[in-house]
Scaffold this motif. Structure first.
Motif, PDB file in Angstrom:
ATOM      1  N   VAL A 142       0.585  -0.533  -0.064  1.00 54.92           N
ATOM      2  CA  VAL A 142      -0.073  -0.264   0.222  1.00 54.92           C
ATOM      3  C   VAL A 142       0.842   0.788   0.240  1.00 54.92           C
ATOM      4  N   LYS A 143       0.145   1.883  -0.697  1.00 53.72           N
ATOM      5  CA  LYS A 143       1.658   3.372  -0.480  1.00 53.72           C
ATOM      6  C   LYS A 143       0.334   4.672  -0.587  1.00 53.72           C
ATOM      7  N   TYR A 144      -0.041   5.420  -0.474  1.00 55.01           N
ATOM      8  CA  TYR A 144      -0.525   7.612  -0.081  1.00 55.01           C
ATOM      9  C   TYR A 144      -0.480   7.598  -1.537  1.00 55.01           C
ATOM     10  N   ALA A 145      -1.393   8.505  -2.077  1.00 54.86           N
ATOM     11  CA  ALA A 145      -1.061   9.320  -3.297  1.00 54.86           C
ATOM     12  C   ALA A 145      -0.377  10.333  -2.769  1.00 54.86           C
ATOM     13  N   ASN A 146      -0.413  10.897  -1.378  1.00 56.93           N
ATOM     14  CA  ASN A 146      -0.219  11.938  -1.259  1.00 56.93           C
ATOM     15  C   ASN A 146       0.910  11.161  -0.293  1.00 56.93           C
ATOM     16  N   GLY A 147       2.156  10.620  -0.544  1.00 59.32           N
ATOM     17  CA  GLY A 147       2.775  10.960   0.524  1.00 59.32           C
ATOM     18  C   GLY A 147       2.911   9.814   1.628  1.00 59.32           C
ATOM     19  N   PRO A 148       3.964   9.021   2.060  1.00 58.72           N
ATOM     20  CA  PRO A 148       3.777   8.214   3.825  1.00 58.72           C
ATOM     21  C   PRO A 148       2.947   9.220   4.553  1.00 58.72           C
ATOM     22  N   ARG A 149       2.191   8.101   5.532  1.00 56.31           N
ATOM     23  CA  ARG A 149       2.069   8.849   6.651  1.00 56.31           C
ATOM     24  C   ARG A 149       1.388   7.561   6.946  1.00 56.31           C
ATOM     25  N   ASP A 150       1.084   8.123   9.289  1.00 56.73           N
ATOM     26  CA  ASP A 150       0.340   6.907  10.369  1.00 56.73           C
ATOM     27  C   ASP A 150      -0.691   6.835   9.835  1.00 56.73           C
ATOM     28  N   ALA A 151      -1.082   5.456  10.101  1.00 57.77           N
ATOM     29  CA  ALA A 151      -2.262   5.018  10.184  1.00 57.77           C
ATOM     30  C   ALA A 151      -2.467   4.189  11.632  1.00 57.77           C
ATOM     31  N   GLU A 152      -3.821   4.117  12.344  1.00 57.58           N
ATOM     32  CA  GLU A 152      -4.594   3.304  12.640  1.00 57.58           C
ATOM     33  C   GLU A 152      -5.330   2.244  12.424  1.00 57.58           C
ATOM     34  N   SER A 153      -5.816   3.179  11.238  1.00 65.05           N
ATOM     35  CA  SER A 153      -7.554   2.635  11.601  1.00 65.05           C
ATOM     36  C   SER A 153      -7.763   2.007   9.730  1.00 65.05           C
ATOM     37  N   LEU A 154      -7.934   0.880   9.409  1.00 63.48           N
ATOM     38  CA  LEU A 154      -8.734  -0.039   8.256  1.00 63.48           C
ATOM     39  C   LEU A 154      -9.753  -0.908   8.621  1.00 63.48           C
ATOM     40  N   ILE A 155     -10.547  -0.379   7.529  1.00 65.30           N
ATOM     41  CA  ILE A 155     -12.154  -0.647   7.482  1.00 65.30           C
ATOM     42  C   ILE A 155     -12.489  -1.577   5.760  1.00 65.30           C
ATOM     43  N   VAL A 156     -13.119  -2.065   5.747  1.00 60.08           N
ATOM     44  CA  VAL A 156     -13.347  -2.687   4.525  1.00 60.08           C
ATOM     45  C   VAL A 156     -15.329  -3.297   4.449  1.00 60.08           C
ATOM     46  N   HIS A 157     -15.563  -2.764   3.196  1.00 60.09           N
ATOM     47  CA  HIS A 157     -16.988  -2.245   3.451  1.00 60.09           C
ATOM     48  C   HIS A 157     -17.131  -3.368   3.508  1.00 60.09           C
ATOM     49  N   PRO A 158     -18.735  -3.893   3.944  1.00 61.65           N
ATOM     50  CA  PRO A 158     -19.360  -4.976   4.925  1.00 61.65           C
ATOM     51  C   PRO A 158     -20.210  -5.464   3.305  1.00 61.65           C
ATOM     52  N   LYS A 159     -20.174  -4.371   1.823  1.00 57.91           N
ATOM     53  CA  LYS A 159     -21.105  -4.905   1.150  1.00 57.91           C
ATOM     54  C   LYS A 159     -20.498  -4.754  -0.326  1.00 57.91           C
ATOM     55  N   THR A 160     -19.360  -3.561  -0.312  1.00 58.39           N
ATOM     56  CA  THR A 160     -19.026  -3.574  -2.253  1.00 58.39           C
ATOM     57  C   THR A 160     -17.305  -3.961  -1.739  1.00 58.39           C
ATOM     58  N   GLY A 161     -16.680  -4.835  -0.194  1.00 64.89           N
ATOM     59  CA  GLY A 161     -15.243  -5.417   0.097  1.00 64.89           C
ATOM     60  C   GLY A 161     -14.015  -3.915  -0.748  1.00 64.89           C
ATOM     61  N   ARG A 162     -14.447  -2.803  -0.477  1.00 62.50           N
ATOM     62  CA  ARG A 162     -13.678  -1.845  -1.120  1.00 62.50           C
ATOM     63  C   ARG A 162     -12.735  -2.129   0.473  1.00 62.50           C
ATOM     64  N   VAL A 163     -11.463  -1.516   0.528  1.00 61.98           N
ATOM     65  CA  VAL A 163     -10.685  -1.563   1.210  1.00 61.98           C
ATOM     66  C   VAL A 163     -10.892   0.113   2.053  1.00 61.98           C
ATOM     67  N   TYR A 164     -10.916   1.018   3.069  1.00 63.68           N
ATOM     68  CA  TYR A 164     -10.216   2.217   3.344  1.00 63.68           C
ATOM     69  C   TYR A 164      -9.293   2.020   4.200  1.00 63.68           C
ATOM     70  N   ILE A 165      -8.981   3.649   4.670  1.00 61.64           N
ATOM     71  CA  ILE A 165      -7.480   3.999   5.284  1.00 61.64           C
ATOM     72  C   ILE A 165      -7.607   5.284   5.849  1.00 61.64           C
ATOM     73  N   ILE A 166      -7.814   5.122   7.404  1.00 57.96           N
ATOM     74  CA  ILE A 166      -8.658   6.248   8.103  1.00 57.96           C
ATOM     75  C   ILE A 166      -6.779   7.002   8.724  1.00 57.96           C
ATOM     76  N   ASP A 167      -6.088   7.822   8.239  1.00 58.51           N
ATOM     77  CA  ASP A 167      -4.552   7.753   8.744  1.00 58.51           C
ATOM     78  C   ASP A 167      -4.196   9.297  10.253  1.00 58.51           C
ATOM     79  N   LYS A 168      -3.692   8.910  10.823  1.00 63.86           N
ATOM     80  CA  LYS A 168      -3.681   9.431  12.199  1.00 63.86           C
ATOM     81  C   LYS A 168      -3.407  10.761  12.261  1.00 63.86           C
ATOM     82  N   LYS A 169      -3.746  12.035  12.378  1.00 65.64           N
ATOM     83  CA  LYS A 169      -2.885  13.018  12.361  1.00 65.64           C
ATOM     84  C   LYS A 169      -3.642  14.134  13.988  1.00 65.64           C
ATOM     85  N   GLU A 170      -3.194  14.360  14.628  1.00 66.73           N
ATOM     86  CA  GLU A 170      -3.483  14.690  16.184  1.00 66.73           C
ATOM     87  C   GLU A 170      -4.690  16.081  15.454  1.00 66.73           C
TER      88      GLU A 170
END
Length: 325
Positions: A142-170
């Motif tokens: 996995v790479k991010y379109a706008n550069g590296p970042r820290d993240a702790e949240s990964l979610i998979v949509h229960p209907k589409t199966g698409r994967v999402y990430i939320i980055d961790k910023k104060e």
């Protein structure tokens, strides 16, 4: 492991003045304590699709390629799964289950504050039999379109199966959308699609995929999903925990369960906002008035006084909270 004064303040005040969870008058899991001495840094939580009452969790960066199945009735581990076919995990922070009973593990943390050029996702079938075993997993870069970042949240949509990430910023991060289908050939580029107004440590989709719950150390937000065009709906009643880094809906969608790092840590259950009716329209109305919300309409007007007090007490140490644990 390091703990900030912000988190420790929350721990000290929890026993004396934590907000009580509302009574659950319908189906749903009731909370439990993680009793396995091997689970000391539970950093993610996901309700099993195949085994009622079982939750999957994992340790942070101090463990190997393992995930744990925990029986919520006893708090005891009923299976430890060893992932085969992947590299050495670096900073595992999240776990989610997709629509085809496949477990996704997010090795997406970055203790360097967003310096690693890529991170990984591991995917494996949820075992049909709960016993200690080794299961072959698929590894995705996995790479991010706008550069590296820290993240702790990964979610998979229960209907589409698409994967999402939320980055961790104060000061708040973004929801990142992955490709429609993850590929093992080359990097999977995740692109920002919506801002998230929280220092996010985990997130979870409701079982119907219509809502997204995002938690942080001292609060949480409920979003309406609408295909990724998220709309802030309310404030979650997140319990005070030592280092809260996990959240999951119960399999039936009636509860939100919140987990924390630490040995013998408690997984706290709260009524899910707009939870499904237990027996009748009247019971549904009663449950919606429970403690799943800490506020509504996204304005935070109903934030509990206790949470506010803890936040003020912890303010001087909040910026020192370690970034990648």
């Amino acid at each position: 492991m390091r703990r900030s004064s912000a988190v420790l303040a929350g721990v000290l005040l929890t026993g004396a003045c934590a907000l009580p969870a509302s009574a659950a008058d319908g189906p749903g899991d009731q909370g439990f304590t993680l009793k396995d001495p091997r689970i000391t840094e539970s950093s993610g939580l996901a309700a099993s699709h195949l085994h009622p009452g079982v939750y999957w969790t994992h340790n942070d960066s101090s463990d190997g390629p393992y995930i744990y199945a925990v029986d919520s009735r006893t708090g005891k581990t009923v299976a430890r799964i060893t992932l085969r076919g992947i590299g050495s995990p670096r900073d595992v922070e999240a776990i989610s289950i997709g629509p085809h009973d496949e477990i996704y593990v997010g090795d997406i943390g970055d203790n360097l504050g967003g310096k690693w050029p890529y991170v990984w996702i591991y995917r494996l079938p949820e075992p049909k039999e709960l016993r200690d075993q080794t299961v072959t997993a698929t590894q995705y870069v996995v790479k991010y379109a706008n550069g590296p970042r820290d993240a702790e949240s990964l979610i998979v949509h229960p209907k589409t199966g698409r994967v999402y990430i939320i980055d961790k910023k104060e000061d708040g991060g973004h929801l990142y959308e992955g490709p429609a289908t993850l590929s093992t050939s080359g990097a999977n580029v995740f692109r920002p699609v919506a801002p998230v107004d929280l220092w996010a440590t985990d997130a979870a989709f409701s079982p119907d995929g219509r809502q997204l719950a995002v938690r942080g150390y001292l609060g949480g937000i409920l979003y309406d999903w609408d295909g990724g065009r998220i709309r802030r709906k309310g404030q979650l009643d997140v319990p005070l925990q030592g280092q809260g880094e996990g959240v999951s809906y119960s399999a039936d969608g009636t509860r939100l369960l919140y987990s924390s790092e630490g040995a013998d840590s408690e997984v706290v259950a709260k009524d899910a906002p707009d939870r499904p009716a237990a027996n009748s329209p009247s019971s549904r109305a009663g449950s919606q008035s429970g403690s799943g919300y800490g506020g509504s309409g996204g304005d935070g007007l109903k934030i509990g006084a206790v949470v506010g007090a803890v936040a003020l007490a912890a303010l001087f140490g909040l910026r020192r909270l370690r970034r990648g644990s």
